[in-house]
Write an enzyme that holds these catalytic residues in place. Sequence first.
Site, PDB file in Angstrom:
ATOM      1  N   LYS A  64      -4.908   5.513   4.601  1.00 47.72           N
ATOM      2  CA  LYS A  64      -5.571   5.518   3.139  1.00 47.72           C
ATOM      3  C   LYS A  64      -4.677   6.097   2.192  1.00 47.72           C
ATOM      4  O   LYS A  64      -4.203   7.314   2.662  1.00 47.72           O
ATOM      5  CB  LYS A  64      -6.956   6.009   3.482  1.00 47.72           C
ATOM      6  CG  LYS A  64      -7.698   5.673   2.161  1.00 47.72           C
ATOM      7  CD  LYS A  64      -9.291   6.207   2.414  1.00 47.72           C
ATOM      8  CE  LYS A  64     -10.007   5.920   1.054  1.00 47.72           C
ATOM      9  NZ  LYS A  64     -11.464   6.525   1.475  1.00 47.72           N
ATOM     10  N   SER A 114     -15.041   2.804  -0.246  1.00 48.06           N
ATOM     11  CA  SER A 114     -13.850   2.684  -0.861  1.00 48.06           C
ATOM     12  C   SER A 114     -12.802   2.571   0.067  1.00 48.06           C
ATOM     13  O   SER A 114     -11.779   2.380  -0.256  1.00 48.06           O
ATOM     14  CB  SER A 114     -13.674   4.369  -1.286  1.00 48.06           C
ATOM     15  OG  SER A 114     -13.329   5.249  -0.457  1.00 48.06           O
ATOM     16  N   SER A 129     -18.081   5.516   2.802  1.00 49.26           N
ATOM     17  CA  SER A 129     -16.693   4.980   2.484  1.00 49.26           C
ATOM     18  C   SER A 129     -15.917   4.553   3.644  1.00 49.26           C
ATOM     19  O   SER A 129     -15.130   3.848   3.640  1.00 49.26           O
ATOM     20  CB  SER A 129     -15.951   5.407   1.497  1.00 49.26           C
ATOM     21  OG  SER A 129     -16.273   5.839   0.144  1.00 49.26           O
TER      22      SER A 129
END
Lengths: 493, 95
Positions: A76, A156, A180
């Site tokens: 990420k 997210s 998330s």
Amino acid sequence: MTEFRTIAAARDALRKGDVSATELAEEYIARVEGADALNAFVHKTPEIAREQAAAADARLKAGDAPSLCGIPLGIKDLFCTKGVPSQAASKILTDFRPEYESTVTTKLFADGAVMLGKLNMDEFAMGSSNETSTYGDAVNPWRRGNDETKLTPGGSSGGSASAVSADLCLGATGTDTGGSIRQPAAFTGITGLKPTYGRVSRFGIIAFASSLDQAGPMARDVRDCAIMLSAMAGHDAKDSTSADLAVPDFEAMLDGDIKGKVIGIPREYRMDGMPEEIEALWAEGRKMMEAAGATLRDISLPHTKYALPTYYVIAPAEASSNLARYDGVRFGRRAQLAQGDGITEMYEKTRAEGFGDEVQRRVMIGTYVLSAGFYDAYYNRARKVRTLIKRDFEQAFADGVDAILTPATPSAAFGLGEMAEADPVQMYLNDVFTVTVNLAGLPGIAVPTGQSAQGLPLGLQLIGKPWEEGELLNAAYALEREAGFVEKPAKWW
Amino acid sequence: MSIDEGTAARVAKLARIQVAPERLPALAEEFSAILGFIEQLNEVDVDGVEPMVSVTPMRLKRREDVVTDGGQQKAVLANAPDAREGFFAVPKVVE
């Protein structure tokens, strides 16, 4: 090349010599290259992947190969990776190349993992649909039957979810502040674990809300999450909130035996207006847990309805403080200044240009709730309610509940842009089932267990006791075996 | 609680985010919606409840108060938008 569904399968083949890490890396580099339509990988690192794969092959040959040795992963964009762009999907960190490596990626690389690149996400992890990213939307590989509408992979950690779901990598790192990891995992038919707060070091992870943020694995199944968690977890002197506790071999704890375990079903998670198919999914999940030998018990977590408003005080408050560092002085992007602009104009222009709308909104809400005269009414009250939310869970566990089963999300993945007209609070409701877990610091895992009428994946969440990820993963493993979810999206990208 | 434009402007100033005057009405409305949502918390009886300080009870580790790092000027300045002669450079702050 043989198709590997999981990290575990690829690991076994690598160790047997059926495939080399280099062959595996080339295959996945090509897949990433061919999947730009998903916009999951936003900074590709094939050169690094090739170097790491060559090193992994040497270790495999020498017989010194941890589970992740030679396994292609996505990282990420929130994780700082040395020399590789790490910008939390924000314009304000354009061209930022960290001079250091996050603890999580350091540990993964020490085990021989191969990084394919950085993954899309909501800006500073603030969002539930990956639509606040400066890179543009990540796209869900799943579609509603033959309807070509592009769907959100959730957020997210949307890029992580999309990439794993589309087989662009065998696993990915995610972070979870209010849901998330778990919400995007549920939206894309994969498995995602948020560990106990403090289980995984936050060092080198760009901060959003420090008392809630926790990194965790996103992968195809429970076993792969167990493998990744063992590699990611552990005490770190660079994060004073990381726990000095031994990290068990989580994979070795998976036997699927949950006979006699008590699974709590919280009545407050039966929300008004909850879609029929989510209700049905949850009912199916309860049957699956019973079929696996667990006992169900109705429980009450009375402060559940206050979790979201509590979160929307605490998270913005912490964010407003954490994001104060983006001032255009030490790193990141500085706005072009006009003749005569002073330092205040530099701050104000830099932050207005560099932060997107949702980030600005949250920073300002956080500033407001922490400002003189409102601190007690908002921030301190929220911290007190947070104590009560945590107490609800402690009470349930003290009464003999071993894990709690809830839906992971209030709906299946929605279309990109479909929420554009909704007010921010509507978007926040995505986290209604997940956010309690962050507030209480507990581990939670999303497991795919069914599909919507339109053929989209749906997931359930299991919540465990603090530091008992092993037991939680085992309960999730039992649920996974009962559910038998093996569907994958049809390739269109 | 309803937020007026003046309050929205003051919050933007405190947060050091430039907001064009024509955007203030919409911003004030968004703040009002979010704060309205947050106000549900007033229903909760929090008498005698301690505000949470740490979600997991832990005593933070201590160490000797000694220098453990340093000598990394180049790395520290590497990402600065404007670095000169070993310093961060900013617009003039003192007349």
